[in-house]
Design an enzyme around this catalytic site. Structure first.
Site: not given
Ligand SMILES: O=P(O)(O)OC[C@@H](O)[C@H]1O[C@@H](OP(=O)(O)O)[C@@H](O)[C@@H](O)[C@@H]1O
Length: 180
Positions: A8, A10
């Site tokens: 993953d 972020d």
């Molecule tokens: O962890 P990965 O998959 O690499 O990316 C997560 C991010 O795209 C964002 O995903 C969002 O979730 P939602 O997309 O709103 O459900 C939120 O959790 C943000 O805080 C976060 O930065």
């Protein structure tokens, strides 16, 4: 077994934010993550990234900006760059098969790299990551960085049996020490 790992992004590779990571400037490596990816590559592992990037559909940043974040990462990794980066720009409401916990990105990784991910480690910080890993019969690992502590606090049954590490560097040290 071919040594391949899916990460993953972020919260695992770079610090995460509830406000999303919206620029290369905001993209900051988690402590030790660059060293961990470098160690994997130098040990002959194939490294792929599967990342939800709903910030694109939300209009927080565009694909060019996302590419600049990955260029910053690759510049730091030099000759130890990841072998593949798969991202899903969609919202959960879009019901895209590419968005974790769905498995479209992992299937794209299998096709692009001509690999079988069954049994391979998947490192994440959210339940969606763990669920995606299990759906692909991969070995899920949770890190405490990013949203990992928040995920652990849910005590979700999906977490049963999932090994937890402080961060990617600690997990990679374990994997390399145990000849994974
Ligand atoms: O962890 P990965 O998959 O690499 O990316 C997560 C991010 O795209 C964002 O995903 C969002 O979730 P939602 O997309 O709103 O459900 C939120 O959790 C943000 O805080 C976060 O930065």
């Amino acid at each position: 077994m071919h040594k391949i790992i899916v990460l993953d992004r972020d919260g695992v590779i770079n610090e995460d934010s509830d406000a999303f990571i919206k620029s290369a400037e905001e993209w900051i490596p988690v402590e030790g993550s660059m060293e961990a990816i470098r160690a994997l590559k130098q040990a002959g592992w194939t490294v792929a990234i599967a990342t939800n990037q709903s910030g694109i559909k939300r209009g927080y940043y565009d694909r060019a900006t996302l590419s600049s974040m990955h260029q910053k990462m690759n510049d730091l990794l030099e000759d130890c760059k990841p072998d593949w980066i798969s991202y899903s720009p969609y919202l959960s409401g879009d019901n895209s098969p590419s968005r974790k916990p769905q498995t479209g990105m992992m299937q794209a990784i299998e096709k692009a790299l001509n690999v079988d991910l069954k049994g391979a480690p998947f490192v994440g910080d959210t339940l969606a990551d763990i669920q995606a890993a299990r759906s692909m019969s991969m070995q899920p690992y949770l890190v405490r960085s990013g949203k990992g502590e928040r995920t652990l606090a849910t005590q979700d049954p999906m977490l049963q049996g999932v090994e937890v590490f402080d961060n990617l560097q600690a997990l990679v040290e374990y994997l390399l020490a145990h000849g994974a």
